[in-house]
Design a protein around this motif. Sequence first.
Motif, PDB file in Angstrom:
ATOM      1  N   GLY A 109       9.977  -4.522   0.061  1.00 41.65           N
ATOM      2  CA  GLY A 109       9.466  -3.166   0.208  1.00 41.65           C
ATOM      3  C   GLY A 109      10.391  -2.299   1.032  1.00 41.65           C
ATOM      4  N   ARG A 110       9.839  -1.589   2.000  1.00 38.55           N
ATOM      5  CA  ARG A 110      10.641  -0.662   2.801  1.00 38.55           C
ATOM      6  C   ARG A 110      11.775  -1.365   3.541  1.00 38.55           C
ATOM      7  NH1 ARG A 110       5.343   1.551   4.253  1.00 38.55           N
ATOM      8  NH2 ARG A 110       5.014   3.524   3.131  1.00 38.55           N
ATOM      9  N   ARG A 111      11.585  -2.638   3.871  1.00 37.17           N
ATOM     10  CA  ARG A 111      12.637  -3.367   4.593  1.00 37.17           C
ATOM     11  C   ARG A 111      13.887  -3.566   3.746  1.00 37.17           C
ATOM     12  NH1 ARG A 111      11.628  -8.369   5.540  1.00 37.17           N
ATOM     13  NH2 ARG A 111       9.721  -8.566   4.312  1.00 37.17           N
ATOM     14  N   CYS A 112      13.788  -3.313   2.445  1.00 36.78           N
ATOM     15  CA  CYS A 112      14.962  -3.362   1.567  1.00 36.78           C
ATOM     16  C   CYS A 112      15.909  -2.205   1.848  1.00 36.78           C
ATOM     17  CB  CYS A 112      14.509  -3.338   0.104  1.00 36.78           C
ATOM     18  SG  CYS A 112      15.851  -3.290  -1.101  1.00 36.78           S
ATOM     19  N   GLY A 113      15.354  -1.079   2.334  1.00 27.97           N
ATOM     20  CA  GLY A 113      16.161   0.119   2.522  1.00 27.97           C
ATOM     21  C   GLY A 113      16.367   0.844   1.198  1.00 27.97           C
ATOM     22  N   HIS A 114      17.324   1.780   1.148  1.00 31.39           N
ATOM     23  CA  HIS A 114      17.708   2.479  -0.085  1.00 31.39           C
ATOM     24  C   HIS A 114      16.568   3.308  -0.676  1.00 31.39           C
ATOM     25  CE1 HIS A 114      21.197  -0.142   0.126  1.00 31.39           C
ATOM     26  NE2 HIS A 114      20.368  -1.181   0.171  1.00 31.39           N
ATOM     27  N   GLY A 115      15.551   3.628   0.109  1.00 28.96           N
ATOM     28  CA  GLY A 115      14.428   4.398  -0.397  1.00 28.96           C
ATOM     29  C   GLY A 115      13.392   3.583  -1.130  1.00 28.96           C
ATOM     30  N   VAL A 116      13.549   2.257  -1.143  1.00 35.57           N
ATOM     31  CA  VAL A 116      12.569   1.385  -1.799  1.00 35.57           C
ATOM     32  C   VAL A 116      11.258   1.445  -1.016  1.00 35.57           C
ATOM     33  CG1 VAL A 116      12.035  -1.004  -2.419  1.00 35.57           C
ATOM     34  CG2 VAL A 116      14.364  -0.117  -2.716  1.00 35.57           C
ATOM     35  N   THR A 117      10.142   1.466  -1.730  1.00 33.97           N
ATOM     36  CA  THR A 117       8.829   1.611  -1.100  1.00 33.97           C
ATOM     37  C   THR A 117       8.040   0.311  -1.144  1.00 33.97           C
ATOM     38  OG1 THR A 117       7.668   2.229  -3.131  1.00 33.97           O
ATOM     39  CG2 THR A 117       8.808   3.999  -1.935  1.00 33.97           C
ATOM     40  N   LYS A 118       6.893   0.309  -0.456  1.00 35.37           N
ATOM     41  CA  LYS A 118       6.025  -0.874  -0.465  1.00 35.37           C
ATOM     42  C   LYS A 118       5.473  -1.139  -1.862  1.00 35.37           C
ATOM     43  CE  LYS A 118       1.942   1.704   1.158  1.00 35.37           C
ATOM     44  NZ  LYS A 118       1.136   1.574  -0.076  1.00 35.37           N
ATOM     45  N   ASP A 119       5.382  -0.122  -2.692  1.00 32.10           N
ATOM     46  CA  ASP A 119       4.898  -0.329  -4.055  1.00 32.10           C
ATOM     47  C   ASP A 119       5.846  -1.223  -4.849  1.00 32.10           C
ATOM     48  OD1 ASP A 119       2.731   1.311  -3.542  1.00 32.10           O
ATOM     49  OD2 ASP A 119       3.718   3.114  -4.323  1.00 32.10           O
ATOM     50  N   ALA A 120       7.142  -1.140  -4.552  1.00 31.07           N
ATOM     51  CA  ALA A 120       8.111  -1.996  -5.238  1.00 31.07           C
ATOM     52  C   ALA A 120       7.884  -3.455  -4.889  1.00 31.07           C
ATOM     53  CB  ALA A 120       9.537  -1.578  -4.869  1.00 31.07           C
ATOM     54  N   ALA A 121       7.489  -3.730  -3.653  1.00 28.58           N
ATOM     55  CA  ALA A 121       7.223  -5.111  -3.248  1.00 28.58           C
ATOM     56  C   ALA A 121       6.074  -5.686  -4.064  1.00 28.58           C
ATOM     57  CB  ALA A 121       6.907  -5.168  -1.753  1.00 28.58           C
ATOM     58  N   ALA A 122       4.990  -4.945  -4.184  1.00 26.57           N
ATOM     59  CA  ALA A 122       3.850  -5.419  -4.969  1.00 26.57           C
ATOM     60  C   ALA A 122       4.233  -5.608  -6.431  1.00 26.57           C
ATOM     61  CB  ALA A 122       2.687  -4.437  -4.839  1.00 26.57           C
ATOM     62  N   PHE A 123       5.020  -4.683  -6.955  1.00 23.40           N
ATOM     63  CA  PHE A 123       5.430  -4.738  -8.363  1.00 23.40           C
ATOM     64  C   PHE A 123       6.318  -5.941  -8.657  1.00 23.40           C
ATOM     65  CE2 PHE A 123       8.774  -3.734 -11.458  1.00 23.40           C
ATOM     66  CZ  PHE A 123       8.010  -3.513 -12.601  1.00 23.40           C
ATOM     67  N   THR A 124       7.394  -6.103  -7.888  1.00 25.78           N
ATOM     68  CA  THR A 124       8.335  -7.191  -8.175  1.00 25.78           C
ATOM     69  C   THR A 124       7.715  -8.556  -7.910  1.00 25.78           C
ATOM     70  OG1 THR A 124       9.281  -6.877  -5.962  1.00 25.78           O
ATOM     71  CG2 THR A 124      10.430  -5.846  -7.803  1.00 25.78           C
ATOM     72  N   ARG A 125       6.892  -8.664  -6.876  1.00 24.69           N
ATOM     73  CA  ARG A 125       6.247  -9.941  -6.586  1.00 24.69           C
ATOM     74  C   ARG A 125       5.273 -10.335  -7.693  1.00 24.69           C
ATOM     75  NH1 ARG A 125       6.303 -12.071  -1.258  1.00 24.69           N
ATOM     76  NH2 ARG A 125       7.936 -11.076  -0.017  1.00 24.69           N
ATOM     77  N   ARG A 126       4.478  -9.389  -8.175  1.00 24.40           N
ATOM     78  CA  ARG A 126       3.532  -9.717  -9.236  1.00 24.40           C
ATOM     79  C   ARG A 126       4.257 -10.025 -10.547  1.00 24.40           C
ATOM     80  NH1 ARG A 126      -1.979  -9.335 -10.709  1.00 24.40           N
ATOM     81  NH2 ARG A 126      -2.071 -10.358 -12.753  1.00 24.40           N
ATOM     82  N   ALA A 127       5.245  -9.222 -10.897  1.00 16.36           N
ATOM     83  CA  ALA A 127       5.981  -9.464 -12.138  1.00 16.36           C
ATOM     84  C   ALA A 127       6.696 -10.811 -12.095  1.00 16.36           C
ATOM     85  CB  ALA A 127       6.982  -8.338 -12.389  1.00 16.36           C
ATOM     86  N   THR A 128       7.304 -11.141 -10.952  1.00 22.19           N
ATOM     87  CA  THR A 128       7.986 -12.427 -10.820  1.00 22.19           C
ATOM     88  C   THR A 128       6.997 -13.579 -10.936  1.00 22.19           C
ATOM     89  OG1 THR A 128       9.698 -11.419  -9.435  1.00 22.19           O
ATOM     90  CG2 THR A 128       9.482 -13.812  -9.342  1.00 22.19           C
ATOM     91  N   ALA A 129       5.836 -13.446 -10.297  1.00 30.78           N
ATOM     92  CA  ALA A 129       4.813 -14.487 -10.403  1.00 30.78           C
ATOM     93  C   ALA A 129       4.349 -14.651 -11.849  1.00 30.78           C
ATOM     94  CB  ALA A 129       3.632 -14.149  -9.495  1.00 30.78           C
TER      95      ALA A 129
END
Length: 456
Positions: free
Chosen positions: A422-442
Amino acid sequence: MLFPTAAPAVAATLTLATALTLAAGCTAATPAPVAPPAAPAAPPDAAAPPRAVPWRITGQGAEHEIEGYADRVSVLPGERFGLRVSTTAPRFTVRAFRMGAPVTQVWASGQVSGVRQAAPRTGAAGMVTAAHWKPSLSVHTAGWPEGAYLLRLDASTGGERYVPITVRSAATSGRVVIVNAVTTWQAYNRWGGRNLYEGPGGFAARSRAVTFDRPYDTNGARLFLDLEKDAIEVAERSGVRLAYLTSLDLRPGVLDGARAVVSLGHDEYWTAGMRETVTRARDRGVNLAFLGANAVYWKIGLTGRVVECDKETRCPLWRSVAPESSLVGQMYDCFPAEAAYVVRRPGHWIFEGTRGRRFPGMAGVETDRVSRGSPRAVEVLAESPVDCGGRQTVSHSTYYVAPGGAGVFASGTMRWVCGMRGRRCGHGVTKDAAAFTRRATANILTRFAKGPAGRL
């Protein structure tokens, strides 16, 4: 990455190496044995899981305060490996952490006398080596579960560094196989002043070969922590049966009976044998997931613990002999990329249960797209407009089904794993990206663990 001419190749190579830096036995001496842990650590799925402990480095200290490497890249459970450590401190200790969900400590050494080892040597092909360092201690992995590990070297003066090692799986049948991209780690490792991208004075002074007989630069595990750790955590939380290998372990027969192979965030350097092993597995129905970009790019040589790639005559781009897109589904297209990730097919099973269609900053810093050699039936799941230094292009996430029934997913962005933070990625990435990538990967792992995804 693709270099249209020699001059841009030099500039692009040096820029890439800098960007990734910001992102993310040869002696007769006998090592001193260290006893195994008194009680073997419980595996992650045991009734009473091991207690999570602080594992992060809190201070690297001075440049050479403490550093080291393992004399083996991977070991089977119960095997020994040696550590060669150089430190300016009078004493040091070592702690072994299994980097799973959760991170757990499985072993700790006693106090070890510190020694300042000899300076690195630079030999033929500009290869920097510390193979002449004397062994410091021998570590027994009895009771260590399979998985990816970081050994933390703690100097008595306060400095800390990591040494990575994988406790690999003896068999992969019925499992999803996680592969640590160690050949790529070593290609970018600038310890001793040289890697495959640059040396003193720039590109011309680069190494034409690099060895695992030396520590890793910065904190000792930069690329693992930036581009692999979070995906391993997601995989372990998914509940699927996992196996662990490194890219050096991709040899004939190692994937017999496997359900899937997972390439992590940056898996650029492949030998012919590595590619043949993975391709044959796919053709037998083993699913593949590429959770990064720029995979299978350089066709390297490998002699023992030495990765060979001169980037001139003896290390061609895979696309010049067999485009990587025929395996991955797409190929490297852009660096530097900085764009939003845009979902094109939200109804695909990979995106089931996710929310959102546009994720700022998640397409980068390298991206891929469908290209010549991509399978005819490849599906584009996400298409993200990218400005690549003034050249308008796109980044793709793709999926295809091979004739043998294997499903093959490729994220097409190096920020897929980073996005899990999520935000800890930097580059403007948001917490929504964390939920998205984690669910898609699972979703990918769960489906792939059942067998050839194209037949389900």
